[in-house]
Design a protein around this motif. Sequence first.
Motif, short mmCIF file in Angstrom:
data_model
loop_
_atom_site.label_atom_id
_atom_site.label_comp_id
_atom_site.label_asym_id
_atom_site.label_seq_id
_atom_site.Cartn_x
_atom_site.Cartn_y
_atom_site.Cartn_z
N SER A 38 0.81 -1.21 0.00
CA SER A 38 0.00 0.00 0.00
C SER A 38 0.85 1.27 0.00
O SER A 38 0.30 2.36 -0.07
CB SER A 38 -0.93 0.02 1.22
OG SER A 38 -0.17 0.04 2.42
N LEU A 39 2.16 1.15 0.08
CA LEU A 39 3.04 2.30 0.16
C LEU A 39 3.94 2.38 -1.06
O LEU A 39 4.53 1.40 -1.47
CB LEU A 39 3.90 2.24 1.43
CG LEU A 39 3.15 2.11 2.76
CD1 LEU A 39 4.14 2.01 3.91
CD2 LEU A 39 2.20 3.28 2.96
N TRP A 97 -9.55 4.72 2.53
CA TRP A 97 -8.72 5.68 1.78
C TRP A 97 -8.66 7.01 2.50
O TRP A 97 -7.58 7.59 2.67
CB TRP A 97 -9.30 5.86 0.37
CG TRP A 97 -8.63 6.97 -0.41
CD1 TRP A 97 -7.43 6.91 -1.05
CD2 TRP A 97 -9.14 8.29 -0.61
NE1 TRP A 97 -7.14 8.13 -1.64
CE2 TRP A 97 -8.18 8.99 -1.38
CE3 TRP A 97 -10.30 8.96 -0.22
CZ2 TRP A 97 -8.36 10.32 -1.77
CZ3 TRP A 97 -10.48 10.28 -0.60
CH2 TRP A 97 -9.51 10.94 -1.37
N TRP A 98 -9.80 7.52 2.98
CA TRP A 98 -9.85 8.82 3.65
C TRP A 98 -9.13 8.79 4.99
O TRP A 98 -8.69 9.83 5.50
CB TRP A 98 -11.30 9.27 3.83
CG TRP A 98 -11.43 10.64 4.40
CD1 TRP A 98 -11.80 11.00 5.67
CD2 TRP A 98 -11.17 11.88 3.70
NE1 TRP A 98 -11.80 12.36 5.80
CE2 TRP A 98 -11.41 12.94 4.62
CE3 TRP A 98 -10.75 12.19 2.42
CZ2 TRP A 98 -11.27 14.28 4.27
CZ3 TRP A 98 -10.60 13.53 2.07
CH2 TRP A 98 -10.84 14.55 2.99
N ARG A 99 -8.96 7.62 5.56
CA ARG A 99 -8.35 7.51 6.89
C ARG A 99 -6.93 8.08 6.92
O ARG A 99 -6.45 8.52 7.97
CB ARG A 99 -8.35 6.04 7.33
CG ARG A 99 -8.06 5.83 8.81
CD ARG A 99 -8.19 4.35 9.14
NE ARG A 99 -9.54 3.85 8.89
CZ ARG A 99 -9.83 2.57 8.72
NH1 ARG A 99 -8.88 1.66 8.73
NH2 ARG A 99 -11.09 2.20 8.50
N THR A 100 -6.25 8.12 5.79
CA THR A 100 -4.90 8.69 5.74
C THR A 100 -4.90 10.15 6.16
O THR A 100 -3.91 10.65 6.70
CB THR A 100 -4.31 8.53 4.33
OG1 THR A 100 -4.26 7.13 4.00
CG2 THR A 100 -2.90 9.11 4.23
N TYR A 104 -2.89 14.12 9.20
CA TYR A 104 -2.71 15.57 9.03
C TYR A 104 -3.34 16.26 10.24
O TYR A 104 -4.56 16.19 10.43
CB TYR A 104 -3.38 16.04 7.74
CG TYR A 104 -2.71 15.57 6.47
CD1 TYR A 104 -1.92 16.44 5.73
CD2 TYR A 104 -2.89 14.28 5.99
CE1 TYR A 104 -1.31 16.02 4.54
CE2 TYR A 104 -2.28 13.86 4.81
CZ TYR A 104 -1.50 14.73 4.10
OH TYR A 104 -0.90 14.32 2.93
N LYS A 105 -2.51 16.94 11.02
CA LYS A 105 -2.99 17.57 12.26
C LYS A 105 -2.62 19.04 12.30
O LYS A 105 -1.61 19.46 11.75
CB LYS A 105 -2.42 16.84 13.47
CG LYS A 105 -2.84 15.37 13.54
CD LYS A 105 -2.28 14.65 14.74
CE LYS A 105 -2.73 13.19 14.76
NZ LYS A 105 -2.21 12.46 15.92
N ASP A 106 -3.47 19.82 12.98
CA ASP A 106 -3.23 21.26 13.08
C ASP A 106 -2.31 21.57 14.26
O ASP A 106 -1.75 20.66 14.89
CB ASP A 106 -4.55 22.02 13.15
CG ASP A 106 -5.35 21.73 14.43
OD1 ASP A 106 -4.80 21.10 15.37
OD2 ASP A 106 -6.52 22.15 14.49
N LEU A 312 2.93 10.06 8.01
CA LEU A 312 3.56 9.14 8.94
C LEU A 312 4.65 8.29 8.27
O LEU A 312 5.75 8.13 8.81
CB LEU A 312 2.50 8.23 9.57
CG LEU A 312 1.42 8.92 10.40
CD1 LEU A 312 0.44 7.90 10.97
CD2 LEU A 312 2.04 9.75 11.52
N SER A 313 4.34 7.76 7.11
CA SER A 313 5.31 6.91 6.40
C SER A 313 6.13 7.69 5.38
O SER A 313 7.10 7.16 4.85
CB SER A 313 4.58 5.77 5.70
OG SER A 313 3.68 6.27 4.73
N VAL A 314 5.73 8.94 5.13
CA VAL A 314 6.38 9.81 4.11
C VAL A 314 6.40 9.08 2.78
O VAL A 314 7.43 9.02 2.08
CB VAL A 314 7.79 10.22 4.56
CG1 VAL A 314 8.30 11.41 3.74
CG2 VAL A 314 7.83 10.59 6.04
#
Length: 320
Positions: A38-39, A97-100, A104-106, A312-314
């Motif tokens: 998946s990466l 898919w959207w879980r990625t 992304y955090k503020d 997270l995994s870049v």
Amino acid sequence: MRMAFLSKSMLFPLITIIAFSAVPCSNGLGPSPKQPSSLVPSSTQLQYHHGPLLTGPTSINIYLIWYGAFSPSHKLTISDFFASFNHLAKPASISTWWRTTQAYKDTARKPVSATIRLARQVSNTIVVNNLKRADIAALVKNAIAKRVFPFDSNGIYLVLTSSDIAVERFCMGSCGFHNATLVSPNRKAVFAHVGDPSSQCPGLCAWPFAVPLYGPPGPALVAPNSVGIDGMIMNIATVLAGAATNPFKNGYFQGDALAPLEAVTACAGIFGAGAYPGYPGKLMVDPKSKASYNAYGINRRRFLVPAMWDPLSVTCKVVA
């Protein structure tokens, strides 16, 4: 509900818009054998610029304007796509898919909203066949001013145009865009546009379901729904991810804020493991229809959604 189009005298000045290109090319390399399927490695590194995101705990509400002539079946397919964000039937789903975006955090460490909901939709049958990007923003402002839609600080106002509507820069290196517009002195509404590319530019905005306009040649894959609608769904996914993680041009992106690489455009052309320029990657194929897809939706739908850059995994993460 019918909405009247604003006269040109009422339009506010053209604002700078974030656009993306869906040219079938890849910013990543092929996956190494040691990595999960998946990466996909990426040379891109999105930076956080400390601005607000569209965060939870509430859902991101979609306020949808159908601009032009859409068939009932096309509307139903896209509506099912939105409903699939809250439906977890199989591992490879729209919701997974959207879980990625949860990575992304503020600045307060709050993640992007975990769910998307189609809150309200209207059809605009009084149309102009040639729109500027400022006209798209004006449609949204008019809908809020006339209380067709409420103002929603965590919403995305999405304008979808039919195949016979020409929109400034659409099919000219852009398959959609998102931005924010002032609706009062202290309030900005996040909005976006995606057009139906079936007759105007399928090779640019519906690849891999059409022969590519640029890049390495290759046969078109069979679309699970239709070339134009599946092209729209891929591009809707792109602008939703960009709008949620970079709504005001100061969220997550790389490069120029006015022409950035964002959550999905950083992974352009990648839909499955092993993707490279001209090849979307390994996809699932329906044994009867031969249609290619990578995600399941409600009502036995199949969709193709692009890879998303994972902080997270870049890497560019595909549906798994």
